[in-house]
Design a protein around this motif. Structure first.
Motif, PDB file in Angstrom:
ATOM      1  N   ILE A  36       0.648  -1.134   0.064  1.00 26.49           N
ATOM      2  CA  ILE A  36       0.110  -0.055   0.002  1.00 26.49           C
ATOM      3  C   ILE A  36       0.886   1.283   0.126  1.00 26.49           C
ATOM      4  N   GLY A  37       0.783   2.211  -1.167  1.00 26.86           N
ATOM      5  CA  GLY A  37       1.456   3.383  -1.143  1.00 26.86           C
ATOM      6  C   GLY A  37       0.791   4.548  -0.856  1.00 26.86           C
ATOM      7  N   ASN A  38       1.431   5.592   0.005  1.00 28.22           N
ATOM      8  CA  ASN A  38       0.872   6.621   0.210  1.00 28.22           C
ATOM      9  C   ASN A  38       1.420   7.497  -0.799  1.00 28.22           C
ATOM     10  N   VAL A  44      -0.864   9.289   6.261  1.00 33.53           N
ATOM     11  CA  VAL A  44      -2.277   8.774   6.326  1.00 33.53           C
ATOM     12  C   VAL A  44      -2.329   7.347   7.176  1.00 33.53           C
ATOM     13  N   ASN A  45      -3.625   6.961   7.420  1.00 31.26           N
ATOM     14  CA  ASN A  45      -3.862   5.558   8.170  1.00 31.26           C
ATOM     15  C   ASN A  45      -4.392   4.752   7.143  1.00 31.26           C
ATOM     16  N   PRO A  70      -0.258   3.512  10.274  1.00 34.59           N
ATOM     17  CA  PRO A  70       0.059   4.810   9.664  1.00 34.59           C
ATOM     18  C   PRO A  70       1.238   4.618   8.309  1.00 34.59           C
ATOM     19  N   ILE A  71       1.055   5.342   7.366  1.00 32.24           N
ATOM     20  CA  ILE A  71       2.038   5.274   6.213  1.00 32.24           C
ATOM     21  C   ILE A  71       2.465   6.835   6.151  1.00 32.24           C
ATOM     22  N   SER A 102      -6.032   8.792  -1.361  1.00 34.82           N
ATOM     23  CA  SER A 102      -4.508   8.970  -0.715  1.00 34.82           C
ATOM     24  C   SER A 102      -3.524   7.686  -0.884  1.00 34.82           C
ATOM     25  N   LEU A 103      -4.075   6.675  -1.358  1.00 36.02           N
ATOM     26  CA  LEU A 103      -3.445   5.307  -1.456  1.00 36.02           C
ATOM     27  C   LEU A 103      -3.560   4.679  -2.705  1.00 36.02           C
ATOM     28  N   ASP A 104      -2.470   3.874  -3.303  1.00 39.51           N
ATOM     29  CA  ASP A 104      -2.384   3.335  -4.355  1.00 39.51           C
ATOM     30  C   ASP A 104      -1.880   1.813  -3.854  1.00 39.51           C
TER      31      ASP A 104
END
Length: 113
Positions: A36-38, A44-45, A70-71, A102-104
């Motif tokens: 999971i990438g921010n 972000v969480n 958390p990321i 926010s996430l990929d």
């Protein structure tokens, strides 16, 4: 039985629970990795859900594998840490964030049919 390696990706995941993968009928899937990438400039969480409606009520239910992890800004999270996850027919892997778009996600799986 055929084994097929696949990658599933989903971009721009936000605050709505988003399906990344649903196991097809007559298939078992082995999750080999989930990254999971921010893609934002702020921390972000992320939460990872597995939903199961298979008939095996002894072992299956809806669970959170990761809750509000958390990321950091521009960082990533490898959620399985080298472990494997078995998903049965119709099981669903979903991801959500506490921040919009926010996430990929990149999911590596092996399907067994």
């Amino acid at each position: 039985m055929a084994n097929t390696f696949k990658v599933k990706t989903k971009a721009g995941i936000g605050t709505s629970i988003t399906t990344v993968y649903t196991v097809p009928s007559t298939t078992t899937a082995i999750v080999l990795g989930l990254i999971i990438g921010n893609v934002t400039g702020s921390a972000v969480n992320a939460t990872v859900h597995v939903e199961s409606d298979t008939s095996d009520t002894e072992t299956n239910g809806n669970v959170e594998l990761v809750t509000a992890a958390p990321i950091p800004a521009g960082g990533s999270l490898e959620t399985l840490g080298g472990g494997k996850l078995v998903l049965q027919t119709t099981d669903i892997l979903r991801v959500t964030s506490d921040t919009a778009s926010s996430l990929d996600v990149s999911l590596s799986i092996m399907e067994i049919t």
